[in-house]
Scaffold this active site. Structure first.
Site, PDB file in Angstrom:
ATOM      1  N   GLN A 292     -44.387 -25.700 -68.031  1.00 55.64           N
ATOM      2  CA  GLN A 292     -44.832 -26.995 -67.538  1.00 55.64           C
ATOM      3  C   GLN A 292     -45.989 -26.811 -66.550  1.00 55.64           C
ATOM      4  O   GLN A 292     -46.894 -27.635 -66.470  1.00 55.64           O
ATOM      5  CB  GLN A 292     -43.676 -27.724 -66.849  1.00 55.64           C
ATOM      6  CG  GLN A 292     -44.029 -29.152 -66.474  1.00 55.64           C
ATOM      7  CD  GLN A 292     -42.828 -29.927 -65.971  1.00 55.64           C
ATOM      8  OE1 GLN A 292     -42.572 -29.952 -64.767  1.00 55.64           O
ATOM      9  NE2 GLN A 292     -42.089 -30.543 -66.893  1.00 55.64           N
TER      10      GLN A 292
ATOM     11  N   HIS B  50     -55.734   8.690 -33.318  1.00 59.50           N
ATOM     12  CA  HIS B  50     -54.531   8.471 -32.496  1.00 59.50           C
ATOM     13  C   HIS B  50     -54.892   7.784 -31.171  1.00 59.50           C
ATOM     14  O   HIS B  50     -54.147   7.868 -30.209  1.00 59.50           O
ATOM     15  CB  HIS B  50     -53.793   9.786 -32.215  1.00 59.50           C
ATOM     16  CG  HIS B  50     -53.629  10.650 -33.422  1.00 59.50           C
ATOM     17  ND1 HIS B  50     -52.579  10.528 -34.301  1.00 59.50           N
ATOM     18  CD2 HIS B  50     -54.420  11.640 -33.920  1.00 59.50           C
ATOM     19  CE1 HIS B  50     -52.710  11.409 -35.289  1.00 59.50           C
ATOM     20  NE2 HIS B  50     -53.830  12.091 -35.071  1.00 59.50           N
TER      21      HIS B  50
ATOM     22  N   SER C 271     -60.341 -16.124 -17.339  1.00 56.76           N
ATOM     23  CA  SER C 271     -58.988 -16.230 -16.801  1.00 56.76           C
ATOM     24  C   SER C 271     -58.976 -17.277 -15.696  1.00 56.76           C
ATOM     25  O   SER C 271     -59.903 -17.354 -14.889  1.00 56.76           O
ATOM     26  CB  SER C 271     -58.531 -14.878 -16.239  1.00 56.76           C
ATOM     27  OG  SER C 271     -57.360 -15.026 -15.448  1.00 56.76           O
TER      28      SER C 271
END
Length: 481
Positions: free
Chosen positions: A238, A156, A286
Site C-alpha cells: 500500500q 588521544h 557569559s
C-alpha cells in the site's frame, strides 16, 4: 492580546527558533495539501488523456482551486471523518462541485500521502545539497589558505607529530565529501510511488480501464512524469517501502556525525585559543563572566547533530515492523521523524556555513604551543645530526634521554617552560651540531607532505564535487540567533 495565543502552546524550536524559511515551508501544511491537490489534478489529467470520461471543465475547475484551501473546513471534516485524506477530498470537492465526482478516482490515500512525502524528501535534499556544497567550499578555501601552517597534531588528545591547519581541515572535508555523495545518491535513488491502488496491485485502475494493462502502465508513467520523477517503483505494497526512509535519513544521520566531530574539534581548538568561531561585536559569552568567548555556534551544531543521529532509529524500527502490505503504525512516527531530520540537517548546515565563513586562526598561539612540544619531537633529529657529525648513537641517545627527563620535570613539576634546547646548548657534548639547531627545529621540516596532500585532495576530490553547485555558492548565512 492578539497573537498571544501562539505562546500558550508548545512550538518546536526547530521551526520557531532555527530552521530556514525554505525548509520550514517544505514540510508545511500549505506545501503538503497543495501538493495533494496537484496530485489529484495530475491523476485527472492522465485519466482523461487515456480515455476516461473527464472533461476539460472539471480539470480547469480543479486547477483554479489548487491553492485556495479552506483549512478550517478541512479540520472540521477530519474531526467528523477521522480521516485526513477524505477530509481534504471533501474540502476540495466543496469548491469544485463539477469535478467532485472524479477527484481521487481509483486512488487510495497513499496516492497523495506517500507521493507527497517523496516529493518533500526530494525537495528537502535539493535544499540541503547546495548548503552542504557551500560549507565544503568555505572549508576548502580555509584548508587552502592554511595548507602549510604547521600545528600540533593530537592523538588521544595528547600532543603528537605536527600536521598543518589546512591538512586537519581536509580531514573534516573528507567526511563531508562522503556525506555529499551519500545524500546525492539517496536523492537520485528516490522514485515515485505512482498509482498503485490499495495493496499495490493497481486493481482499481485495471478495472477503470476495463482490463487494459497498457493504459494502467501509461497512467503510472504519465503521473510520475508530471510530478517530476523519472521513475516509479515497479512494486509497492500500500505504501512505498519504508526502507526508502531508512536510506534517506541514514545519509542525514551520517552528516550529523560528521558535523558533530568537526564542531567538537573546533570547540577543543577554541579552548586552546588556536582557532575561534566568529564572535559578534556585541555578543555576550557569559552572563557572569564578561571575558568569555564561548563557541556557541559549534555547541549548537553538536547539540542538534545528536538529535539528528538519534532520529535514525525511527525509520529503522518503522521499516522493521511494517506487516505484510502495510500497517498504520508508521504514520504518526513519520510525521515527526521525516520533517525533523531535514529541519535539523538544515539548521546545522546553515550554522556550520556561518562558522566556516568566519573561522579565526591565531598563528602566534599555535606557534607557542609548537615551541613547547617541538624540542621533545626533535630529539631523534638531533641524534641523527650528531651521528653524522661523528658521534655515537647510543651515547647521544642517553644524553638526550637524561636532558629530556630533566626538562619534563621542569614542565610538569615546576610549571615552567620546556628548556630542553637550553640544556642541549649548554652541554659541550652537542657543540658539533649547535649551528644546525635552528634548521633542525624548523616546524616546516616536521609536517611531511601535508601541504602537498591538501593541494591534491582539494583539486582531485573536493573542487570537482562542487561543480554542479557553482551557481549557488554566493549565498551568505546571517544567523538571527
Amino acid at each position: 492580546m492578539e497573537g498571544a495565543e501562539e505562546f500558550m502552546k508548545y512550538r518546536s524550536p526547530l521551526v520557531s527558533r532555527y530552521a530556514s524559511k525554505e525548509m520550514a515551508y517544505n514540510f508545511s501544511d500549505r506545501k503538503k495539501f497543495t501538493t495533494w491537490r496537484k496530485l489529484w489534478i495530475y491523476l485527472a489529467k492522465a485519466e482523461k488523456a487515456l480515455g476516461l470520461p473527464i472533461t476539460d471543465a472539471q480539470i480547469l475547475e480543479m486547477e483554479s482551486h489548487e491553492v485556495d484551501i479552506d483549512f478550517a473546513m478541512a479540520a472540521e471534516e477530519e474531526r467528523k471523518l477521522r480521516h485526513d485524506v477524505m477530509a481534504h477530498v471533501h474540502t476540495f470537492a466543496h469548491c469544485c462541485p463539477t469535478a467532485a465526482p472524479i477527484i481521487h478516482l481509483g486512488a487510495t490515500s497513499c496516492y497523495v500521502g506517500d507521493n507527497t512525502d517523496l516529493i518533500m524528501l526530494r525537495d528537502g535534499f535539493d535544499i540541503l545539497l547546495p548548503k552542504l556544497a557551500r560549507v565544503i567550499d568555505r572549508l576548502a578555501n580555509f584548508a587552502e589558505k592554511y595548507a602549510d601552517l604547521p600545528t600540533l597534531g593530537y592523538t588521544h588528545y595528547q600532543p603528537a607529530q605536527l600536521t598543518t591547519v589546512g591538512k586537519r581541515a581536509c580531514l573534516w572535508l573528507q567526511d563531508l565529501a562522503m556525506d555529499m555523495r551519500n545524500m546525492q545518491r539517496a536523492r537520485d535513488d528516490l522514485r515515485f510511488r505512482g498509482v498503485k491502488g490499495t495493496t499495490g496491485t493497481q486493481a482499481s485502475f485495471l478495472q477503470l480501464f476495463q482490463g487494459d494493462h497498457d493504459k494502467v502502465e501509461d497512467l503510472d508513467r504519465m503521473v510520475t512524469e508530471m510530478a517530476g520523477f523519472k521513475k516509479a517503483y515497479l512494486v509497492t505494497g500500500q505504501t512505498y517501502s519504508r526502507k526508502v526512509d531508512v536510506d534517506c535519513l541514514s545519509s542525514l544521520a551520517s552528516l550529523g556525525a560528521s558535523i558533530h566531530k568537526i564542531c567538537t574539534d573546533i570547540r577543543l581548538l577554541a579552548n586552546l585559543k588556536e582557532i575561534e568561531e566568529p564572535f559578534e561585536k556585541e555578543q555576550i559569552g557569559s552572563s557572569a563572566m564578561p571575558y568569555k568567548r564561548n563557541p556557541m555556534r559549534a555547541e549548537r551544531c553538536c547539540s542538534l547533530a545528536r538529535h539528528l543521529v538519534a532520529l535514525m532509529t525511527d525509520p529503522l524500527q518503522t521499516a522493521s515492523v511494517q506487516w505484510l502490505e502495510r500497517t498504520l503504525d508508521d504514520s504518526a512516527n513519520r510525521r515527526i521523524s521525516l520533517p525533523e531530520s531535514f529541519l535539523t540537517a538544515d539548521i546545522i548546515l546553515s550554522t556550520l556555513q556561518n562558522i566556516t565563513e568566519g573561522l579565526v586562526v591565531y598563528p602566534k598561539v599555535i606557534e607557542r604551543h609548537i615551541r613547547h612540544e617541538l624540542p621533545f619531537m626533535a630529539t631523534e633529529n638531533i641524534i641523527m645530526a650528531m651521528v653524522k657529525a661523528g658521534g655515537n648513537r647510543q651515547d647521544c641517545h642517553e644524553k638526550i634521554r637524561v636532558l629530556s627527563q630533566e626538562a619534563a620535570a621542569v614542565v610538569k613539576q615546576e610549571g615552567g617552560d620546556n628548556d630542553l634546547l637550553v640544556r642541549v646548548q649548554r652541554d659541550p657534548y652537542f657543540a658539533p651540531v649547535l649551528g644546525q639547531l635552528d634548521a633542525i627545529l624548523d616546524p616546516k621540516t616536521f609536517i611531511g607532505r601535508a601541504p602537498q596532500q591538501v593541494t591534491r585532495f582539494l583539486s582531485e576530490e573536493v573542487r570537482p564535487l562542487l561543480e554542479p553547485y557553482k551557481a549557488k555558492m554566493d549565498v551568505k548565512i546571517e544567523l538571527e540567533l
